[in-house]
Design an enzyme around this catalytic site. Structure first.
Site, mmCIF file in Angstrom:
data_model
loop_
_atom_site.group_PDB
_atom_site.id
_atom_site.type_symbol
_atom_site.label_atom_id
_atom_site.label_comp_id
_atom_site.label_asym_id
_atom_site.label_seq_id
_atom_site.Cartn_x
_atom_site.Cartn_y
_atom_site.Cartn_z
ATOM 1 N N LYS A 168 0.826 -1.206 0.000
ATOM 2 C CA LYS A 168 0.000 0.000 0.000
ATOM 3 C C LYS A 168 0.860 1.255 0.000
ATOM 4 O O LYS A 168 1.868 1.324 0.699
ATOM 5 C CB LYS A 168 -0.887 0.040 1.257
ATOM 6 C CG LYS A 168 -2.107 -0.866 1.210
ATOM 7 C CD LYS A 168 -2.944 -0.643 2.466
ATOM 8 C CE LYS A 168 -3.988 -1.722 2.704
ATOM 9 N NZ LYS A 168 -5.047 -1.775 1.700
ATOM 10 N N GLY B 34 -8.683 -7.840 5.296
ATOM 11 C CA GLY B 34 -7.631 -7.124 5.998
ATOM 12 C C GLY B 34 -7.463 -7.635 7.412
ATOM 13 O O GLY B 34 -6.931 -8.725 7.643
#
Lengths: 205, 298
Positions: free
Chosen positions: B85, B239
């Site tokens: 990310k 997640g």
């Protein structure tokens, strides 16, 4: 056997039946490519259960993650039905890894349908993925091939015919009715390799 | 085959990579051991992070790209693709992750945005990008910038699927509306949702986004994952839901099986049995506005 199998019966009347192993990966792209290549002379279905395999003439094993697809093949009890399948297998990328006899990675237990050894991710990571023109035996002009974290064959047995190679290794093979490709013909618009696979299936029927 | 004849990082290769993830579960991991557990459970890829989103919420402060060493260790530990990310608009973090060798970059609202006006010009990169979206306009702006994969934003780190559902319904519903419109009405709609007219037309033709569309942001159980698949997701990101649950290995395997058998309630019942506690979760209505991650980037 004197009783004709369901496979012979179905196919002599309605054309070739192709299934795409639909556990993970680019399943819809394979289905579309085979529909194009068949041009209405056959049926294409998604195969999610072992029971659907026996009635097919051809089974495509798509691109995706070979560790994931391999695990789901076992989880869904499809290993034996695929190993015993009498039709042709059309395997691309992750599929090529799974149909090999030997794989350079203990995380994969391959199906052993084609006598060859395959190395995973032979060109590197995603940033090393590429498009290239690859000459293929039986095609008069090179095939525009899309390689995505692609494997290569590093050894082939006597029954396995090499159809194409690049500097890193062998990228297209055929063995009996089966074909295996490192790259992804289903992502492009060229259907010559699909037709090559289908012609062999139709010849042997 | 000469090296100069090879083409790298084309749109076909980027979108092709995203297509290979379909029907799969992409799991957040914070170290090599978790990455191995995810791979062993059947994840198609892992998202390498310093903290999972729920812990980012707790930690507060500025959330940035992970230390490249963590990402490199995860790359060495697994054979499946590794994603990382970067902050919205932080194209240098993206250059760093590309150099480290990640297979896909998530330009993510979970990290603190670096640019409140512009997203990264993703066409400049060889490596493909995934971006979050809450509605069709956002999704098409990201695709126009070069994203090869879209995911719903949902509300990360809450363990609450409600926002992922809202965003998936919005995207699917808006495409269905386009299909009932005249060409002129679609051009007008493209202006309203601030999306390129050509991409709006493409959605109407295809009946879906032109890229792969995953679900993310709050999925915490096998049923959550199957719900998103039944609603039309091509795959899911999970997640905090795996490694903050009581039994991560079991939860990871169960979610993989649930995505594979998303329309088979008998299998879903079996894989949901005896998993132990899922992550605690947060009611999104109790979040302060500055705690809501989905409002970042538009």
């Amino acid at each position: 056997m004197s009783i004709p199998s369901a496979r012979t019966r179905c196919c002599s009347t309605v054309g070739v039946r192709i299934g795409v192993l639909a556990l993970q990966g680019d399943v819809s792209e394979h289905m579309r490519a085979f529909r194009d290549a068949l041009g209405g002379r056959g049926a294409v279905t998604a195969v999610r259960h072992a029971g659907a395999i026996g009635d097919l003439d051809g089974l495509a094993i798509p691109g995706g993650e070979s560790t994931t697809i391999g695990r789901l093949v076992d989880k869904n009890a499809m290993r034996r039905p695929i190993e015993e399948f009498e039709g042709g297998i059309f395997a691309t990328c992750a599929g090529m890894v799974l149909v090999a006899r030997d794989v350079d990675d203990p995380r994969i237990t391959p199906l052993g349908l084609i006598d060859m050894a395959v190395g995973r991710n032979a060109f590197g990571r995603q940033r090393e993925s590429f498009e290239a023109e690859v000459p293929i035996s039986g095609l008069d002009t090179p095939f525009h091939a899309i390689f995505i974290r692609a494997p290569v064959a590093t050894r082939v047995g006597p029954e396995t015919t090499v159809l194409g190679r690049v500097d890193r290794g062998i990228v297209a093979v055929r063995s009996g009715l089966h074909m295996a490709l490192s790259f992804h013909p289903e992502l492009g618009g060229d259907r010559r390799l699909h037709r090559m696979f289908l012609e062999r299936l139709q010849d042997t029927r | 085959m000469k090296l100069e004849d090879l083409k790298f990082g084309t749109e076909l290769i980027k979108r092709g990579f995203a297509s290979m993830q379909k029907g799969g579960v992409i799991m957040d991991v914070v170290n090599a051991d978790q990455a191995k557990i995810a791979e062993e459970a059947g994840a198609v890829a892992v998202m390498a992070l310093e903290r999972v989103p729920a812990d980012i919420r707790k930690a507060g402060g500025v959330a940035r790209m992970a230390d490249p060493q963590i990402i490199a260790e995860i790359i060495d530990a697994v054979s499946i693709p590794v994603m990382g990310k970067v902050r919205i608009g932080h194209y240098v973090e993206a250059q760093v992750l590309e150099a480290v060798g990640v297979d896909m970059i998530d330009e993510s609202e979970v990290l603190t945005p670096a640019d409140e006006e512009y997203h990264i010009d993703k066409k400049k990169f060889t490596v493909p990008f995934v971006c979050g979206a809450r509605n069709l306009g956002e999704a098409l702006r990201r695709i126009d910038e070069g994203a090869a994969m879209i995911r719903t934003k949902g509300e990360a780190g809450t363990g609450n699927v409600v926002e992922a559902v809202r965003h998936m319904r919005a995207i699917m519903g808006e495409i269905r509306v386009l299909q009932g419109m005249s060409a002129q009405e679609r051009i007008d709609r493209a202006r309203t949702i601030e999306a390129p007219a050509a991409l709006v037309e493409e959605c109407a033709d295809l009946g879906r986004l032109p890229t792969v569309n995953f679900s993310a942001g709050g999925l915490a159980t096998p049923s959550d994952a199957a719900l998103m698949m039944q609603m039309g997701a091509d795959g899911v990101f999970v997640g905090s839901g795996i490694f903050l649950s009581k039994h991560p290995e079991r939860m990871a395997r169960a979610i993989v099986e649930a995505v594979n058998n998303y329309d088979d309630p008998a299998v879903l019942a079996r894989v949901s049995t005896g998993l132990g506690e899922a992550m605690r979760g947060i009611d999104v209505h109790t979040l302060r506005e500055d705690e809501v991650l989905q409002y970042r980037g538009r």
